[in-house]
Enzyme design. Structure first.
Site, PDB file in Angstrom:
ATOM      1  N   ARG A  77       3.414  -0.585   0.531  1.00 27.02           N
ATOM      2  CA  ARG A  77       1.889  -1.071   0.447  1.00 27.02           C
ATOM      3  C   ARG A  77       1.978  -1.941   1.963  1.00 27.02           C
ATOM      4  O   ARG A  77       2.476  -3.299   1.467  1.00 27.02           O
ATOM      5  CB  ARG A  77       1.424  -1.604  -0.849  1.00 27.02           C
ATOM      6  CG  ARG A  77       1.082  -0.451  -1.799  1.00 27.02           C
ATOM      7  CD  ARG A  77       0.995  -1.473  -2.768  1.00 27.02           C
ATOM      8  NE  ARG A  77       0.676   0.405  -3.673  1.00 27.02           N
ATOM      9  CZ  ARG A  77       0.014   1.259  -4.001  1.00 27.02           C
ATOM     10  NH1 ARG A  77      -0.845   1.567  -2.774  1.00 27.02           N
ATOM     11  NH2 ARG A  77       0.587   2.093  -4.516  1.00 27.02           N
ATOM     12  N   ILE A 138      -2.505  10.946  -4.529  1.00 29.28           N
ATOM     13  CA  ILE A 138      -2.188  11.394  -6.308  1.00 29.28           C
ATOM     14  C   ILE A 138      -4.081  11.120  -7.292  1.00 29.28           C
ATOM     15  O   ILE A 138      -4.761  11.879  -7.666  1.00 29.28           O
ATOM     16  CB  ILE A 138      -1.682  11.223  -7.438  1.00 29.28           C
ATOM     17  CG1 ILE A 138      -1.723   9.578  -7.921  1.00 29.28           C
ATOM     18  CG2 ILE A 138      -0.935  11.734  -6.834  1.00 29.28           C
ATOM     19  CD1 ILE A 138      -1.598   8.990  -8.548  1.00 29.28           C
ATOM     20  N   ASP A 139      -4.645  10.301  -5.416  1.00 22.89           N
ATOM     21  CA  ASP A 139      -6.668   9.565  -5.983  1.00 22.89           C
ATOM     22  C   ASP A 139      -7.671  10.615  -6.079  1.00 22.89           C
ATOM     23  O   ASP A 139      -8.849  10.610  -6.586  1.00 22.89           O
ATOM     24  CB  ASP A 139      -6.103   8.430  -5.837  1.00 22.89           C
ATOM     25  CG  ASP A 139      -5.697   7.299  -6.901  1.00 22.89           C
ATOM     26  OD1 ASP A 139      -4.943   7.888  -8.234  1.00 22.89           O
ATOM     27  OD2 ASP A 139      -5.540   6.470  -6.680  1.00 22.89           O
ATOM     28  N   MET A 181      -3.957   7.489 -13.621  1.00 17.08           N
ATOM     29  CA  MET A 181      -3.442   6.404 -12.682  1.00 17.08           C
ATOM     30  C   MET A 181      -4.890   6.809 -11.955  1.00 17.08           C
ATOM     31  O   MET A 181      -5.466   7.913 -12.088  1.00 17.08           O
ATOM     32  CB  MET A 181      -1.929   6.826 -11.890  1.00 17.08           C
ATOM     33  CG  MET A 181      -1.521   5.933 -11.842  1.00 17.08           C
ATOM     34  SD  MET A 181       0.040   6.168 -10.487  1.00 17.08           S
ATOM     35  CE  MET A 181       1.247   5.265 -10.947  1.00 17.08           C
TER      36      MET A 181
HETATM   37  O1  F6P Z   1      -3.206   4.784  -4.962  1.00 16.03           O
HETATM   38  C1  F6P Z   1      -2.634   5.531  -5.954  1.00 16.03           C
HETATM   39  C2  F6P Z   1      -1.974   4.922  -6.873  1.00 16.03           C
HETATM   40  O2  F6P Z   1      -0.981   5.844  -7.288  1.00 16.03           O
HETATM   41  C3  F6P Z   1      -2.780   4.813  -7.894  1.00 16.03           C
HETATM   42  O3  F6P Z   1      -3.447   5.351  -8.770  1.00 16.03           O
HETATM   43  C4  F6P Z   1      -2.727   3.206  -8.861  1.00 16.03           C
HETATM   44  O4  F6P Z   1      -3.430   2.502  -9.018  1.00 16.03           O
HETATM   45  C5  F6P Z   1      -1.072   2.761  -7.655  1.00 16.03           C
HETATM   46  O5  F6P Z   1      -1.298   3.528  -7.001  1.00 16.03           O
HETATM   47  C6  F6P Z   1      -0.091   1.922  -8.116  1.00 16.03           C
HETATM   48  O6  F6P Z   1       0.611   1.706  -7.569  1.00 16.03           O
HETATM   49  P1  F6P Z   1       2.258   1.044  -7.398  1.00 16.03           P
HETATM   50  O7  F6P Z   1       3.030   2.232  -7.255  1.00 16.03           O
HETATM   51  O8  F6P Z   1       1.522  -0.043  -6.216  1.00 16.03           O
HETATM   52  O9  F6P Z   1       1.810   0.426  -8.651  1.00 16.03           O
END
Ligand code: F6P
Length: 360
Positions: A77, A138-139, A181
């Site tokens: 990220r 996945i969103d 999620m």
């Molecule tokens: O954007 C995809 C996602 O899986 C979201 O649904 C979730 O809120 C987020 O990523 C979780 O992020 P991480 O893997 O950084 O905890």
């Protein structure tokens, strides 16, 4: 004409990233000729582009990855809002990314990612780089595409989780909440909630009223059902929280020691109905493992279309599926926008018409 193509995967991973990478590579080799294609794998998303962590890829690197979960390139990220900010490390990220592009002698850059990734793709495109995006998450919340790859695999996994909760909820006469999620958009919860036969679906686009949620639970109990299943999007909030700004909401939740509403909803249901409630959080399982057949197909279609864009030197675009056809949108038309569930859409109506409550 020879093409040197940089490729990166950015943001949260999902099933189908490797299938998409494979689709691009195979189609490029096929359409442009193997000798005319050089593919540079950039490690860990924009981080690798900033720090020039790249490797030459060979055709064999793209074999046997159709079904492989995760990403062979690694991901990270790299928040968009920090891209133009020079931090303690004194690194000018945009300048570095442009330098890596130039040093690697790239003709174009493929960015596989979600909303944040696309904002940076647009930034780089504005800076003069030849960028093509591919919609991953996945969103399913990328604007301008009917669907993103990774979404349907996650729907299958979430549906399986909800399926499995039925028997244990039934055995124990319990209310089972499954947190799914989706921080901003409720697509995954809506699709898997309906597919998994949830009785109540709570999504960010429809703020819930806890009393209405409890009424739905009691109505089911009174009709003779000894259990209820509730699909809860991790980003959902109640009608009181809906009146607050996002930051205020987050602050209040932090003070209350919670991040998502799910445990709070379970406690409120127990207290208000006297029924026993439990919470299940599949979490990152939703992003793991092999892509579904649907996603393998979509990823291959998206990858092949990206190769067509490379061949035709059409840049500043992102691949999309619109009304069933694979096409591309201009990055400037979609970057920075989110595709939300419309509370009055056909799918929500369908759900309501079969008795699913949204607590609203
Ligand atoms: O954007 C995809 C996602 O899986 C979201 O649904 C979730 O809120 C987020 O990523 C979780 O992020 P991480 O893997 O950084 O905890």
């Amino acid at each position: 004409m020879k093409k040197r193509i940089g490729i990166l995967t950015s943001g949260g991973d999902c099933p189908g990233l490797n299938a998409t990478i494979r689709g691009v590579a195979k189609a490029c080799y096929e359409m442009l000729g193997q000798d005319n294609v050089e593919i540079v794998g950039i490690s860990n998303g924009y981080y690798g582009l900033i720090h020039n962590i790249c490797r030459e890829m060979k055709p064999e690197d793209f074999s046997g990855i159709l079904t492989r979960g995760g990403t062979i390139l690694g991901t990270k990220r790299q928040p968009f809002k920090m891209m133009t900010v020079i931090g303690e490390d004194n690194i000018d990220k945009v300048k570095n990314m442009k330098k890596t592009y130039k040093d690697q002698k790239l003709d174009c850059l493929l960015t596989l990612g979600g909303n944040g990734t696309h904002k940076t793709s647009k930034l780089l495109s504005d800076e003069g780089l030849n960028v093509i995006g591919l919609p991953k998450t996945i969103d399913n919340d990328i604007y301008g595409t009917d669907v993103t790859f990774g979404f349907h695999s996650a729907v299958d996994i979430a549906t399986d989780a909800i399926d499995r909760l039925h028997s244990t909820a039934n055995s124990h006469s319990r209310i089972l909440l499954c947190e799914i999620m989706g921080n901003k958009a409720g697509w995954l919860t809506l699709y898997s909630g309906i597919s998994g036969g949830a009785d109540i679906i709570l999504i960010p686009e429809i703020p819930y009223d806890i009393d209405k949620v409890c009424q739905s639970v009691i109505k089911r109990t009174e009709s003779g059902k000894n259990f209820s299943i509730i699909a809860v999007a991790e980003g959902c909030f109640d009608t009181a929280e809906a009146k607050l700004k996002k930051k205020e909401r987050a602050k209040l939740r932090m003070e209350a020691g919670i991040t998502t509403a799910t445990n709070r909803i379970a406690a409120q249901i127990q207290q208000k109905t006297g029924l026993e409630a439990r919470v299940c959080v599949p979490g990152h399982m939703l992003r793991g493992g092999i892509p579904s057949a649907y996603d393998r197909l979509l990823a291959t279609q998206f990858g092949e279309y990206a190769a067509q864009l490379i061949r035709d030197e059409k840049y500043g675009m992102t691949v999309a599926k619109v009304d069933g056809n694979i096409t591309a949108n201009n990055l400037e038309d979609i970057a920075g926008k989110t595709k939300f569930v419309e509370p009055g859409c056909q799918l929500v109506t369908t759900a309501k018409n079969i008795g699913i409550s949204f607590g609203g």
